[in-house]
Design a protein around this motif. Structure first.
Motif, PDB file in Angstrom:
ATOM      1  N   PHE A  18       5.596   5.108  20.546  1.00  0.00           N
ATOM      2  CA  PHE A  18       6.171   3.915  21.167  1.00  0.00           C
ATOM      3  C   PHE A  18       6.444   4.058  22.667  1.00  0.00           C
ATOM      4  O   PHE A  18       6.169   3.119  23.431  1.00  0.00           O
ATOM      5  N   PRO A  19       6.989   5.187  23.142  1.00  0.00           N
ATOM      6  CA  PRO A  19       7.239   5.278  24.582  1.00  0.00           C
ATOM      7  C   PRO A  19       5.976   5.084  25.430  1.00  0.00           C
ATOM      8  O   PRO A  19       6.059   4.571  26.543  1.00  0.00           O
ATOM      9  N   GLU A  20       4.833   5.461  24.919  1.00  0.00           N
ATOM     10  CA  GLU A  20       3.579   5.307  25.668  1.00  0.00           C
ATOM     11  C   GLU A  20       2.892   3.978  25.406  1.00  0.00           C
ATOM     12  O   GLU A  20       2.371   3.353  26.327  1.00  0.00           O
ATOM     13  N   THR A  21       2.879   3.536  24.149  1.00  0.00           N
ATOM     14  CA  THR A  21       2.093   2.345  23.795  1.00  0.00           C
ATOM     15  C   THR A  21       2.917   1.069  23.744  1.00  0.00           C
ATOM     16  O   THR A  21       2.373  -0.017  23.917  1.00  0.00           O
ATOM     17  N   GLY A  22       4.208   1.186  23.461  1.00  0.00           N
ATOM     18  CA  GLY A  22       5.014  -0.005  23.226  1.00  0.00           C
ATOM     19  C   GLY A  22       4.469  -0.756  22.021  1.00  0.00           C
ATOM     20  O   GLY A  22       3.841  -0.175  21.139  1.00  0.00           O
ATOM     21  N   TRP A  23       4.724  -2.054  21.993  1.00  0.00           N
ATOM     22  CA  TRP A  23       4.217  -2.877  20.895  1.00  0.00           C
ATOM     23  C   TRP A  23       2.726  -3.079  21.055  1.00  0.00           C
ATOM     24  O   TRP A  23       2.242  -3.301  22.160  1.00  0.00           O
ATOM     25  N   LYS A  24       2.018  -3.016  19.963  1.00  0.00           N
ATOM     26  CA  LYS A  24       0.580  -3.296  19.958  1.00  0.00           C
ATOM     27  C   LYS A  24       0.410  -4.783  19.660  1.00  0.00           C
ATOM     28  O   LYS A  24       0.960  -5.295  18.690  1.00  0.00           O
ATOM     29  N   TRP A  25      -0.363  -5.452  20.480  1.00  0.00           N
ATOM     30  CA  TRP A  25      -0.543  -6.904  20.345  1.00  0.00           C
ATOM     31  C   TRP A  25      -1.974  -7.253  19.980  1.00  0.00           C
ATOM     32  O   TRP A  25      -2.426  -8.352  20.242  1.00  0.00           O
ATOM     33  N   ASP A  26      -2.706  -6.308  19.381  1.00  0.00           N
ATOM     34  CA  ASP A  26      -4.099  -6.552  18.990  1.00  0.00           C
ATOM     35  C   ASP A  26      -4.176  -7.658  17.955  1.00  0.00           C
ATOM     36  O   ASP A  26      -3.165  -8.100  17.399  1.00  0.00           O
ATOM     37  N   GLU A  27      -5.389  -8.029  17.651  1.00  0.00           N
ATOM     38  CA  GLU A  27      -5.613  -9.022  16.594  1.00  0.00           C
ATOM     39  C   GLU A  27      -5.075  -8.487  15.278  1.00  0.00           C
ATOM     40  O   GLU A  27      -5.076  -7.280  15.042  1.00  0.00           O
ATOM     41  N   PRO A  28      -4.626  -9.375  14.393  1.00  0.00           N
ATOM     42  CA  PRO A  28      -4.132  -8.931  13.084  1.00  0.00           C
ATOM     43  C   PRO A  28      -5.172  -8.147  12.318  1.00  0.00           C
ATOM     44  O   PRO A  28      -6.372  -8.415  12.421  1.00  0.00           O
ATOM     45  N   GLU A  29      -4.689  -7.178  11.551  1.00  0.00           N
ATOM     46  CA  GLU A  29      -5.558  -6.384  10.683  1.00  0.00           C
ATOM     47  C   GLU A  29      -5.939  -7.200   9.464  1.00  0.00           C
ATOM     48  O   GLU A  29      -5.140  -8.015   8.980  1.00  0.00           O
ATOM     49  N   PRO A  30      -7.151  -6.992   8.928  1.00  0.00           N
ATOM     50  CA  PRO A  30      -7.491  -7.694   7.677  1.00  0.00           C
ATOM     51  C   PRO A  30      -6.569  -7.237   6.550  1.00  0.00           C
ATOM     52  O   PRO A  30      -6.164  -6.077   6.512  1.00  0.00           O
ATOM     53  N   SER A  31      -6.250  -8.161   5.667  1.00  0.00           N
ATOM     54  CA  SER A  31      -5.392  -7.840   4.528  1.00  0.00           C
ATOM     55  C   SER A  31      -6.130  -6.945   3.554  1.00  0.00           C
ATOM     56  O   SER A  31      -7.313  -7.135   3.313  1.00  0.00           O
ATOM     57  N   PRO A  32      -5.408  -5.958   2.946  1.00  0.00           N
ATOM     58  CA  PRO A  32      -6.058  -5.164   1.909  1.00  0.00           C
ATOM     59  C   PRO A  32      -6.357  -6.030   0.701  1.00  0.00           C
ATOM     60  O   PRO A  32      -5.620  -6.954   0.401  1.00  0.00           O
ATOM     61  N   SER A  33      -7.454  -5.741   0.029  1.00  0.00           N
ATOM     62  CA  SER A  33      -7.813  -6.567  -1.140  1.00  0.00           C
ATOM     63  C   SER A  33      -7.040  -6.183  -2.351  1.00  0.00           C
ATOM     64  O   SER A  33      -6.589  -5.167  -2.561  1.00  0.00           O
ATOM     65  N   SER A  88      -1.910 -12.229   6.781  1.00  0.00           N
ATOM     66  CA  SER A  88      -3.045 -12.220   7.706  1.00  0.00           C
ATOM     67  C   SER A  88      -2.575 -12.180   9.166  1.00  0.00           C
ATOM     68  O   SER A  88      -3.354 -11.848  10.058  1.00  0.00           O
ATOM     69  N   SER A  89      -1.319 -12.481   9.426  1.00  0.00           N
ATOM     70  CA  SER A  89      -0.760 -12.445  10.786  1.00  0.00           C
ATOM     71  C   SER A  89      -0.234 -11.068  11.178  1.00  0.00           C
ATOM     72  O   SER A  89       0.197 -10.875  12.312  1.00  0.00           O
ATOM     73  N   ALA A  90      -0.232 -10.126  10.254  1.00  0.00           N
ATOM     74  CA  ALA A  90       0.333  -8.796  10.510  1.00  0.00           C
ATOM     75  C   ALA A  90      -0.496  -8.028  11.532  1.00  0.00           C
ATOM     76  O   ALA A  90      -1.723  -8.015  11.464  1.00  0.00           O
ATOM     77  N   ILE A  91       0.190  -7.397  12.481  1.00  0.00           N
ATOM     78  CA  ILE A  91      -0.462  -6.552  13.480  1.00  0.00           C
ATOM     79  C   ILE A  91      -0.017  -5.111  13.229  1.00  0.00           C
ATOM     80  O   ILE A  91       1.172  -4.791  13.339  1.00  0.00           O
ATOM     81  N   GLN A  92      -0.966  -4.268  12.874  1.00  0.00           N
ATOM     82  CA  GLN A  92      -0.698  -2.855  12.567  1.00  0.00           C
ATOM     83  C   GLN A  92      -0.018  -2.176  13.753  1.00  0.00           C
ATOM     84  O   GLN A  92      -0.478  -2.298  14.882  1.00  0.00           O
ATOM     85  N   GLN A  93       1.075  -1.451  13.477  1.00  0.00           N
ATOM     86  CA  GLN A  93       1.792  -0.714  14.519  1.00  0.00           C
ATOM     87  C   GLN A  93       1.670   0.795  14.351  1.00  0.00           C
ATOM     88  O   GLN A  93       1.417   1.503  15.316  1.00  0.00           O
ATOM     89  N   ALA A  94       1.874   1.300  13.135  1.00  0.00           N
ATOM     90  CA  ALA A  94       1.833   2.748  12.908  1.00  0.00           C
ATOM     91  C   ALA A  94       1.702   3.037  11.422  1.00  0.00           C
ATOM     92  O   ALA A  94       2.084   2.215  10.586  1.00  0.00           O
ATOM     93  N   GLN A 154       0.842  -1.195   0.000  1.00  0.00           N
ATOM     94  CA  GLN A 154       0.000   0.000   0.000  1.00  0.00           C
ATOM     95  C   GLN A 154       0.874   1.241   0.000  1.00  0.00           C
ATOM     96  O   GLN A 154       2.036   1.176   0.360  1.00  0.00           O
ATOM     97  N   GLU A 155       0.299   2.346  -0.410  1.00  0.00           N
ATOM     98  CA  GLU A 155       1.027   3.612  -0.455  1.00  0.00           C
ATOM     99  C   GLU A 155       0.250   4.644   0.337  1.00  0.00           C
ATOM    100  O   GLU A 155      -0.934   4.833   0.071  1.00  0.00           O
ATOM    101  N   PRO A 156       0.802   5.280   1.337  1.00  0.00           N
ATOM    102  CA  PRO A 156       2.159   5.047   1.836  1.00  0.00           C
ATOM    103  C   PRO A 156       2.221   3.729   2.614  1.00  0.00           C
ATOM    104  O   PRO A 156       1.213   3.272   3.147  1.00  0.00           O
ATOM    105  N   PRO A 157       3.402   3.142   2.700  1.00  0.00           N
ATOM    106  CA  PRO A 157       3.522   1.870   3.414  1.00  0.00           C
ATOM    107  C   PRO A 157       3.341   2.072   4.922  1.00  0.00           C
ATOM    108  O   PRO A 157       3.804   3.055   5.478  1.00  0.00           O
ATOM    109  N   SER A 158       2.629   1.146   5.552  1.00  0.00           N
ATOM    110  CA  SER A 158       2.476   1.208   7.008  1.00  0.00           C
ATOM    111  C   SER A 158       3.468   0.252   7.650  1.00  0.00           C
ATOM    112  O   SER A 158       4.111  -0.557   6.975  1.00  0.00           O
ATOM    113  N   LEU A 159       3.592   0.343   8.961  1.00  0.00           N
ATOM    114  CA  LEU A 159       4.472  -0.535   9.722  1.00  0.00           C
ATOM    115  C   LEU A 159       3.636  -1.554  10.477  1.00  0.00           C
ATOM    116  O   LEU A 159       2.688  -1.194  11.179  1.00  0.00           O
ATOM    117  N   VAL A 160       3.993  -2.815  10.307  1.00  0.00           N
ATOM    118  CA  VAL A 160       3.283  -3.909  10.959  1.00  0.00           C
ATOM    119  C   VAL A 160       4.284  -4.769  11.717  1.00  0.00           C
ATOM    120  O   VAL A 160       5.488  -4.709  11.464  1.00  0.00           O
TER     121      VAL A 160
END
Length: 133
Positions: free
Chosen positions: A118-133, A102-108, A86-92
């Motif tokens: 990051f200093p406040e949230t650290g790593w996000k461990w939520d469920e993986p985001e759906p893949s873009p189609s 499908s295992s990617a977890i959105q970070q920023a 995707q553009e712009p690329p996100s960090l997972v």
């Protein structure tokens, strides 16, 4: 063009991408990072340019995650990865054993946003985001 700019351009050619400007600036100015980040209490690693190709070629990562570039991680199993599908690329975040996007977890949404939150949230461990189609 400085030698660091040359090395950034070589890495971009190798991966067939153009890194976002905030990440390019970090590579040129800081180069890398490996530190415990309070108050979040998580460890953050950003690989150096010299490590990028080696890290990305390990475990057939490029084949399992086309259009990805691993730039760091948590110092263990989790890999901080640009998703250039995707553009712009996100960090997972992807586990080293993950089989697909499908295992990617959105970070920023950007490198700057990651460093800011990051200093406040650290790593996000939520469920993986759906893949873009």
């Amino acid at each position: 063009m400085s030698s660091n700019d040359d090395r950034i351009a070589q890495a971009e050619r190798h991966f067939g991408v153009r890194f976002p400007e905030d990440y390019r600036h970090f590579l040129a100015a800081e180069g890398s990072m490996a530190r415990f980040v309070p108050p979040a209490g998580d460890f953050l690693v950003i690989n150096s340019l010299a490590e990028l190709i080696e890290v990305n070629e390990a475990a057939d990562f490029q084949e399992r995650f086309p259009r990805s570039v691993v730039i760091g991680g948590d110092g263990s199993r989790e890999l901080l990865t640009y998703d250039f599908r995707q553009e712009p690329p996100s960090l997972v975040l992807l586990d080293v054993s993950a089989e697909g996007w499908s295992s990617a977890i959105q970070q920023a949404t950007s490198f700057s946003a990651l460093l800011e939150q990051f200093p406040e949230t650290g790593w996000k461990w939520d469920e993986p985001e759906p893949s873009p189609s």
